[in-house]
Motif scaffolding. Sequence first.
Motif, PDB file in Angstrom:
ATOM      1  N   GLY A  89       0.846  -1.215   0.071  1.00 38.36           N
ATOM      2  CA  GLY A  89      -0.122  -0.026  -0.066  1.00 38.36           C
ATOM      3  C   GLY A  89       0.834   1.242   0.112  1.00 38.36           C
ATOM      4  O   GLY A  89       0.559   2.240  -0.758  1.00 38.36           O
ATOM      5  N   ILE A  90       2.048   1.407   0.714  1.00 34.66           N
ATOM      6  CA  ILE A  90       2.820   2.551   0.925  1.00 34.66           C
ATOM      7  C   ILE A  90       3.385   2.636  -0.619  1.00 34.66           C
ATOM      8  O   ILE A  90       3.655   3.813  -1.014  1.00 34.66           O
ATOM      9  N   LEU A  91       4.069   1.421  -1.329  1.00 32.95           N
ATOM     10  CA  LEU A  91       4.420   1.429  -2.422  1.00 32.95           C
ATOM     11  C   LEU A  91       3.582   2.065  -3.467  1.00 32.95           C
ATOM     12  O   LEU A  91       3.916   2.698  -4.599  1.00 32.95           O
ATOM     13  N   ALA A  92       2.210   2.034  -3.168  1.00 33.71           N
ATOM     14  CA  ALA A  92       1.418   2.485  -4.167  1.00 33.71           C
ATOM     15  C   ALA A  92       0.971   4.114  -4.073  1.00 33.71           C
ATOM     16  O   ALA A  92       0.459   4.638  -5.067  1.00 33.71           O
ATOM     17  N   MET A  93       1.817   4.641  -3.142  1.00 36.76           N
ATOM     18  CA  MET A  93       1.661   6.122  -2.960  1.00 36.76           C
ATOM     19  C   MET A  93       2.571   6.668  -4.129  1.00 36.76           C
ATOM     20  O   MET A  93       3.918   6.515  -3.633  1.00 36.76           O
ATOM     21  N   GLY A  94       2.063   7.761  -4.797  1.00 35.62           N
ATOM     22  CA  GLY A  94       3.072   8.098  -6.082  1.00 35.62           C
ATOM     23  C   GLY A  94       2.425   9.679  -6.252  1.00 35.62           C
ATOM     24  O   GLY A  94       2.052  10.346  -5.127  1.00 35.62           O
ATOM     25  N   GLU A  95       2.761  10.140  -7.240  1.00 36.79           N
ATOM     26  CA  GLU A  95       2.773  11.609  -7.504  1.00 36.79           C
ATOM     27  C   GLU A  95       1.262  12.073  -7.519  1.00 36.79           C
ATOM     28  O   GLU A  95       0.924  13.090  -7.058  1.00 36.79           O
ATOM     29  N   SER A  96       0.282  11.023  -7.712  1.00 37.86           N
ATOM     30  CA  SER A  96      -0.845  11.484  -7.810  1.00 37.86           C
ATOM     31  C   SER A  96      -1.675  11.048  -6.546  1.00 37.86           C
ATOM     32  O   SER A  96      -3.037  11.239  -6.451  1.00 37.86           O
ATOM     33  N   HIS A  97      -0.868  10.351  -5.500  1.00 35.17           N
ATOM     34  CA  HIS A  97      -1.712   9.910  -4.386  1.00 35.17           C
ATOM     35  C   HIS A  97      -0.455   9.793  -3.282  1.00 35.17           C
ATOM     36  O   HIS A  97       0.248   9.181  -3.312  1.00 35.17           O
ATOM     37  N   GLY A  98      -0.808  10.558  -2.250  1.00 35.81           N
ATOM     38  CA  GLY A  98       0.408  10.618  -1.177  1.00 35.81           C
ATOM     39  C   GLY A  98       1.386  11.582  -1.551  1.00 35.81           C
ATOM     40  O   GLY A  98       1.875  12.473  -0.531  1.00 35.81           O
ATOM     41  N   GLY A  99       2.072  11.092  -2.401  1.00 41.32           N
ATOM     42  CA  GLY A  99       3.254  11.927  -2.978  1.00 41.32           C
ATOM     43  C   GLY A  99       2.940  13.444  -3.249  1.00 41.32           C
ATOM     44  O   GLY A  99       3.828  14.361  -3.341  1.00 41.32           O
ATOM     45  N   ALA A 100       1.695  13.632  -3.375  1.00 45.11           N
ATOM     46  CA  ALA A 100       1.480  15.372  -3.696  1.00 45.11           C
ATOM     47  C   ALA A 100       1.513  16.037  -2.542  1.00 45.11           C
ATOM     48  O   ALA A 100       1.699  17.266  -3.005  1.00 45.11           O
ATOM     49  N   THR A 101       1.685  15.651  -1.240  1.00 47.64           N
ATOM     50  CA  THR A 101       1.885  16.500  -0.147  1.00 47.64           C
ATOM     51  C   THR A 101       3.303  17.198  -0.307  1.00 47.64           C
ATOM     52  O   THR A 101       3.538  18.241  -0.260  1.00 47.64           O
ATOM     53  N   GLY A 102       4.342  16.370  -0.540  1.00 48.01           N
ATOM     54  CA  GLY A 102       5.680  16.886  -0.852  1.00 48.01           C
ATOM     55  C   GLY A 102       5.568  17.632  -2.083  1.00 48.01           C
ATOM     56  O   GLY A 102       6.499  18.663  -2.012  1.00 48.01           O
ATOM     57  N   ASP A 103       5.244  17.352  -3.198  1.00 51.88           N
ATOM     58  CA  ASP A 103       5.215  18.251  -4.360  1.00 51.88           C
ATOM     59  C   ASP A 103       4.691  19.659  -4.239  1.00 51.88           C
ATOM     60  O   ASP A 103       5.052  20.524  -4.629  1.00 51.88           O
ATOM     61  N   ALA A 104       3.311  19.475  -3.441  1.00 52.15           N
ATOM     62  CA  ALA A 104       2.617  20.633  -3.054  1.00 52.15           C
ATOM     63  C   ALA A 104       3.607  21.500  -2.235  1.00 52.15           C
ATOM     64  O   ALA A 104       3.571  22.795  -2.356  1.00 52.15           O
TER      65      ALA A 104
END
Length: 239
Positions: A89-104
């Motif tokens: 589940g953690i590995l499924a976190m990418g640019e469109s889900h989860g990773g957007a926090t850091g990108d934002a």
Amino acid sequence: MKFKTSITNLNNGEEIIRGHKLEELMQKKSFAEAIYLILKGELPDEKETKMFNAILTSAIDHGPGTASALTARVVASAKNSVNTAVAAGILAMGESHGGATGDAGKFFQENINTLDIASLVKDLKEKKIRIPGYGHATLTHDHRSDTLFAIAKETGMYGKHSAFAEAVFEQLKLVSSKPLPLNVDGSMAAILSDMGFPWDVMKGIFIIARVPGLVVHVYEEMKGDAGLRRLPEEDIEYI
């Protein structure tokens, strides 16, 4: 092989976390305070604790349809272990889900001194560059962001990054053909920026917040024992 660390010191049976005895943290501090301490190197005050706790709570779960929860449940249905399914589940976190926090957070921190926000948003739209922290697969308005900003204003954590995030949202409403809500990733990133967190730790904070949700989705899947999850044939189109 040697490591240098400023995080934890084990010495003669005593464990020191960022300069604080673990036993004292266990007795006197909440888990949210301990997470803040280990990430930032200092204990939060009362208002910072309330804000950080709200941020963690806001992302604890968002249903089984998210990329991370769905992946974790599918992997659990294949009779894998709890840690394997949660890790998936953690590995499924990418640019469109989860990773957007850091990108934002990166977007807010790099553009915070922009004077002409309207031109910035217009230019990015013309270049077809998506601004992280805005938009949602199912929501046209993210009430989690409303609550986080309300708590930020109440605690004094609402600063220039939060104001910038909301100003960008107002400009997006003027140029977008569809609703692009300021989502929980964006509001978390803006407030964490105002609290002094670097953008490149923010995805980690989202992961910390979401792991309890993943654990309970995996547990529910295992206990329900619905069998191996797979797409029904009618949902698969051969091309």
